[in-house]
Design a protein around this motif. Structure first.
Motif, PDB file in Angstrom:
ATOM      1  N   ALA B 177      38.532-141.352  13.869  1.00 48.64           N
ATOM      2  CA  ALA B 177      38.434-142.562  14.694  1.00 48.64           C
ATOM      3  C   ALA B 177      39.790-143.265  14.761  1.00 48.64           C
ATOM      4  O   ALA B 177      40.120-143.901  15.761  1.00 48.64           O
ATOM      5  N   GLY B 178      40.566-143.105  13.693  1.00 47.13           N
ATOM      6  CA  GLY B 178      41.848-143.792  13.633  1.00 47.13           C
ATOM      7  C   GLY B 178      42.867-143.252  14.622  1.00 47.13           C
ATOM      8  O   GLY B 178      43.717-144.002  15.105  1.00 47.13           O
ATOM      9  N   ILE B 179      42.776-141.953  14.936  1.00 46.56           N
ATOM     10  CA  ILE B 179      43.792-141.373  15.826  1.00 46.56           C
ATOM     11  C   ILE B 179      43.813-142.069  17.186  1.00 46.56           C
ATOM     12  O   ILE B 179      44.851-142.578  17.603  1.00 46.56           O
ATOM     13  N   PRO B 180      42.659-142.118  17.894  1.00 48.17           N
ATOM     14  CA  PRO B 180      42.711-142.816  19.194  1.00 48.17           C
ATOM     15  C   PRO B 180      43.123-144.276  19.054  1.00 48.17           C
ATOM     16  O   PRO B 180      43.854-144.790  19.897  1.00 48.17           O
ATOM     17  N   VAL B 181      42.677-144.921  17.970  1.00 47.12           N
ATOM     18  CA  VAL B 181      43.037-146.337  17.816  1.00 47.12           C
ATOM     19  C   VAL B 181      44.537-146.490  17.574  1.00 47.12           C
ATOM     20  O   VAL B 181      45.190-147.369  18.132  1.00 47.12           O
ATOM     21  N   ALA B 182      45.085-145.588  16.747  1.00 44.59           N
ATOM     22  CA  ALA B 182      46.524-145.638  16.475  1.00 44.59           C
ATOM     23  C   ALA B 182      47.311-145.398  17.761  1.00 44.59           C
ATOM     24  O   ALA B 182      48.288-146.088  18.044  1.00 44.59           O
ATOM     25  N   LEU B 183      46.851-144.414  18.532  1.00 43.95           N
ATOM     26  CA  LEU B 183      47.530-144.129  19.795  1.00 43.95           C
ATOM     27  C   LEU B 183      47.377-145.301  20.746  1.00 43.95           C
ATOM     28  O   LEU B 183      48.308-145.681  21.451  1.00 43.95           O
ATOM     29  N   PHE B 184      46.187-145.870  20.768  1.00 41.99           N
ATOM     30  CA  PHE B 184      45.955-147.022  21.644  1.00 41.99           C
ATOM     31  C   PHE B 184      46.840-148.188  21.220  1.00 41.99           C
ATOM     32  O   PHE B 184      47.432-148.869  22.063  1.00 41.99           O
ATOM     33  N   LEU B 185      46.929-148.393  19.910  1.00 43.05           N
ATOM     34  CA  LEU B 185      47.743-149.485  19.387  1.00 43.05           C
ATOM     35  C   LEU B 185      49.159-149.385  19.937  1.00 43.05           C
ATOM     36  O   LEU B 185      49.753-150.366  20.372  1.00 43.05           O
ATOM     37  N   HIS B 186      49.677-148.169  19.913  1.00 41.33           N
ATOM     38  CA  HIS B 186      51.044-148.048  20.388  1.00 41.33           C
ATOM     39  C   HIS B 186      51.140-147.909  21.891  1.00 41.33           C
ATOM     40  O   HIS B 186      52.071-148.410  22.509  1.00 41.33           O
TER      41      HIS B 186
END
Lengths: 157, 426, 261
Positions: B177-186
């Motif tokens: 779940a963190g991958i899309p959120v991390a990508l979204f964050l950036h």
């Protein structure tokens, strides 16, 4: 003992609750969506009143006319009629109570705003009579010779 | 003095109110955010995709990502004219603004990383807290440690096989779940710039994607760099400790003791990580070049002034420093056969520098020309601060932000032990 | 097994689950309903600039700075006047020294960094002045990007900044294609022209309009068909600045030239 997997979630929920509680105390009562919708109107309406209550400093020539009707009428006949009193005499504010006397701008630079010769035919500036400040009595206030209220040559002091 | 006047030099026709309002801290902001996102993606490669070779790196980069997470909002706070009002973003968020999303996305991401860390280190917390619980007559330090770890267990002391299995599953889910959120964050950090239609250099839909790619590049590079440095330092320390031990007990010179000596950075880990670094680096460069070519080809109204900035005023910082030194040289370094640890160290440093220059060229370069398209603005980085403003928006402020993750990481590694000592963890 | 019924059911549940947080984001409530009652009173302020009449005296800038308490010597201003000089060899020079607070009392063009360019009278092909101020756009990009709702558009079209709520991120400054925004040197929050909101809501005209001796600046209500400004905008050839940004600016210009930036 129940599933421990949800423990971090409880912490997160607790933090979100904290933020929501803080909102109750921090966000002004009237904050909301105004006439222009959420995109352009999300604001504190009280601020519109803040801006409306901002102090007026320039009171316009009509205000001056209240006491100085003689000047108002006579200058109204001159070539400088279009220039509002406060442009040279400074913002009236609450004059005569505050300030009791206005600071008049008699500087050469004030006159040169219009009368420095710039030959710009496409603008109104090209049609205004100008003087070269380097040649024409440098260092002397214009009002020493010219009456700014009646600038025609007959008005020469 | 007006904000921005201290470091802005204006040339030719600019509007009177134009200054470089977004300075070094806004360069630092996407740089640090990028490192957060990149470090997390690297750790997820192991947890989600099961790339076993990255196991050592995974735990390390997860903790590092968490340390960076606390630093990422620092440049924003430094940059705000009203830093005390920063929390208003949570109070009355205006979601048509890309910045308003920051509060939500950032907190979500923070929650995910923190939870993942909790699941990874839960057993350690319990094992650290329990012996202290039983111990009577605790010293103040022990009391403090006990309370910290007690709180960190969140009241769960169950470390049975069954519960640990659940932990592992949770880590996998969170990492995914963190991958899309991390990508979204950036990606959204890129959106902050890409959506500013008033800025001719920033406005491109490619901006978020470019930011994501370079974020991953920089994140991997920083993790590699820190990993190498940390491992080598450990090797150095343990070697000197061993030497001291030898001196004390010269008789104890058994080969068994030597066998337990610590190794430095593992070439295998470096090799595999650098391969992912290369992959994302190539993607990032391609996208940036695509953007450049497209601008030149379509040559809209703003192109004249953009060209004069890109190929003229900023030529050195774009083509020499960013593309040359920051992209091409490390590309060659990593592609040459027989990658050594030392070369990898140099390569990662150059990559980090390249990504930093990319942020610089976007943020500062985007303000190097006037909205009139007929004038320029030069940014003079304040080196020696003479007031708070020139401190925080100068070299000193940037260094403060840039170095902050390392002490933070050190403190965190006391709570979350990063290095396996004797393979206690699975 | 996925039957159609099951699929629909889960799809609906999924959609509802997605919709829930989205509606939460809008923070709907009675506050919004009450706020909507502030709605328009039949006023939409617009501005009309006649560039033929402007002589570049800068009295508007002087008045604006004093009326709106912008530190007089700070190099920022809510309104300014630009000078454009096109030479016979087709080179364009433009400047606005100190925002033309002191007018244009030299023929030398300010090139910045202490350099000047004197242009001889016979080399001038075309030269004129253009006053600038906030366009109070119908689609203000500065408002769209404010993360906290500190800048907003009132029902009468004027964009205002809440000095008590602005966090000073500068996003609005970056978002404005016209460069009208800046940080107030004293309050350290975003600042811009608001058509002298305190004056126009009292039935007065903005300070720059009152200060202009030549009638180059006028303010009016576009919703009032009898307003002289409305009549000019509706019947004469007017232009706006940087239309390509889709901001729908509401400062109309008579005699705008293609050189104007």
């Amino acid at each position: 003992m129940g599933s421990h997997v949800l423990r971090p979630l409880f912490v997160v929920v607790g933090l979100v609750a904290l933020v929501l509680i803080a909102r109750i105390f921090v966000v002004p009562e009237d904050f909301g969506v105004g006439a222009r919708g959420y995109m352009y109107g999300w604001h504190r309406p009280g601020n519109e009143e803040d801006w409306k209550n901002f102090t007026v400093k320039y009171r316009t020539a009509e205000y001056c006319n209240g006491c100085h009707a003689d000047k108002y009428t006579s200058i109204g006949q001159s070539a400088h009629a279009a220039i509002s009193c406060e442009n040279c005499h400074g913002p009236a504010g609450e004059h005569p109570s505050d300030p009791p006397k206005l600071a008049i701008d008699r500087s050469r630079e004030q006159c040169l705003r219009c009368h420095y010769p710039l030959p710009y035919a496409a603008s109104g500036r090209g049609g205004i009579r100008g003087v070269d400040p380097g040649q024409h009595n440098p260092g002397v206030e214009c009002s020493a010779c010219h009456n700014p209220h009646h600038p025609s040559l007959e008005g020469l002091k | 003095m007006v904000h921005g006047e201290a470091w802005t030099l204006k040339e030719l026709f600019t509007y009177p109110n134009e200054y470089i309002y977004w300075s070094i801290q806004i360069v630092m902001y996407p740089f640090m955010t990028g490192l957060v996102a990149g470090a997390f993606v690297l750790s997820s490669l192991y947890h989600v995709f099961g790339i076993k070779k990255l196991k050592d790196m995974a735990r390390f980069s997860l903790v590092f990502s968490f340390a960076l997470l606390f630093v990422a909002p620092m440049p924003l706070l430094f940059h705000l004219q009203q830093p005390l009002r920063g929390l208003y973003v949570f109070m009355t968020p205006h979601f048509t603004s890309a910045i308003a999303a920051f509060g939500i996305v950032f907190s979500t991401y923070g929650a995910i990383v923190a939870s993942e860390l909790w699941f990874v280190y839960r057993r350690h917390f319990v094992e650290a807290a329990l012996p202290l619980k039983e111990k009577s007559g605790k010293s103040p330090v022990e009391w403090f440690t006990y309370l910290v770890f007690c709180a960190l267990t969140l009241g769960v002391y169950d470390v049975s096989e069954k519960s640990l299995e659940k932990d592992e599953k949770a880590v996998k889910v969170l990492a995914a779940a963190g991958i899309p959120v991390a990508l979204f964050l950036h990606g959204y950090a890129g959106f902050i710039f890409g959506s500013v239609k008033a800025n001719a250099l920033w406005m491109t839909p490619l901006m978020p994607v470019i930011f994501i790619m370079s974020a991953i590049v920089s994140g991997i590079a920083l993790c590699m760099f820190t990993y190498i440095v940390a491992m080598e330092l450990r090797k150095l320390f343990s070697a000197s400790r061993r030497r001291a031990a030898f001196r004390a007990l010269p008789a104890d010179h058994s080969p068994a003791h030597q066998g337990r000596s610590l190794q430095g950075a593992e070439p295998g880990v470096i090799q595999i990580t650098s391969r992912y670094l290369l992959l994302f680096l190539v993607a990032a460069i391609s996208l940036e070049l695509l953007d450049l070519i497209f601008r030149g080809y379509t040559a809209v109204k703003s192109w004249d002034v953009l060209r004069s900035v890109i190929y003229g005023k900023d030529f050195i910082s774009i083509f020499i420093l960013q593309y040359g030194l920051g992209n091409l040289v490390p590309l060659i370094l990593f592609l040459m056969p027989g990658l050594t640890v030392r070369r990898a160290l140099l390569g990662t440093l150059l990559v980090l520098f390249g990504v930093f220059m990319m942020r610089w060229n976007v943020v500062i370069g985007g303000q190097a020309f006037s909205l009139t398209f007929a004038g320029y603005m030069h940014y003079h980085l304040p080196i020696i601060p003479h007031d708070y403003e020139t401190f925080k928006e100068g070299l000193a402020g940037a260094l403060t932000v840039g170095l902050m993750p390392f002490p933070l990481f050190w403190v965190m590694s006391k709570i979350f032990p990063v290095f396996d000592s004797g393979g206690r963890h699975e | 097994m996925i039957t159609r019924r099951n699929f629909l059911r889960s799809a609906l549940a999924g959609a509802a689950g997605l919709a829930l947080p989205i509606t939460a984001l809008e923070l709907l409530g009675p506050r919004r309903l009450r706020a909507e009652r502030y709605d328009s009173s039949g006023v939409r302020w617009v501005f009309l600039v006649d560039t033929y009449k402007c002589v570049g005296c800068g009295l508007c800038v002087k008045a604006c700075k004093q009326e709106n308490e912008i530190p007089y010597d700070a190099n920022v201003t809510r309104t300014w006047v630009e000078r454009y000089v096109l030479t016979r060899d087709n080179r364009l020079f433009a400047d606005s020294p100190k925002g033309a607070r002191d007018g244009f009392i030299t023929s030398r063009i300010d090139l910045g960094q202490g350099r000047y360019q004197d242009i001889k009278k016979e080399d001038i092909k075309k030269a004129f002045f253009v006053p600038k101020l906030c366009n109070q756009c119908e689609n203000p990009p500065c408002v769209q990007v404010c993360p906290v709702g500190a800048t907003y558009q009132a029902a009468d079209g004027v964009v205002l900044v809440d000095r008590k709520w602005c966090i000073g991120c500068g996003y609005c400054i970056m978002a404005c294609p016209y460069g009208v925004r800046f940080f107030h040197p004293n309050y350290h929050v975003a600042e811009k022209c608001n058509f002298c909101y305190h004056r126009i809501t009292r039935g007065m005209k903005s300070a720059c309009v009152d200060a202009c001796p030549f009638g180059a600046r006028q303010i009016g209500n576009i919703k009032d068909p009898d307003d002289p400004v409305t009549k000019v905008i509706m019947t004469e050839r007017v232009a706006v600045l940087k239309e390509e940004y889709g901001t729908k600016p509401q400062v109309y210009y008579l005699g705008l030239s293609k050189e104007v930036r």
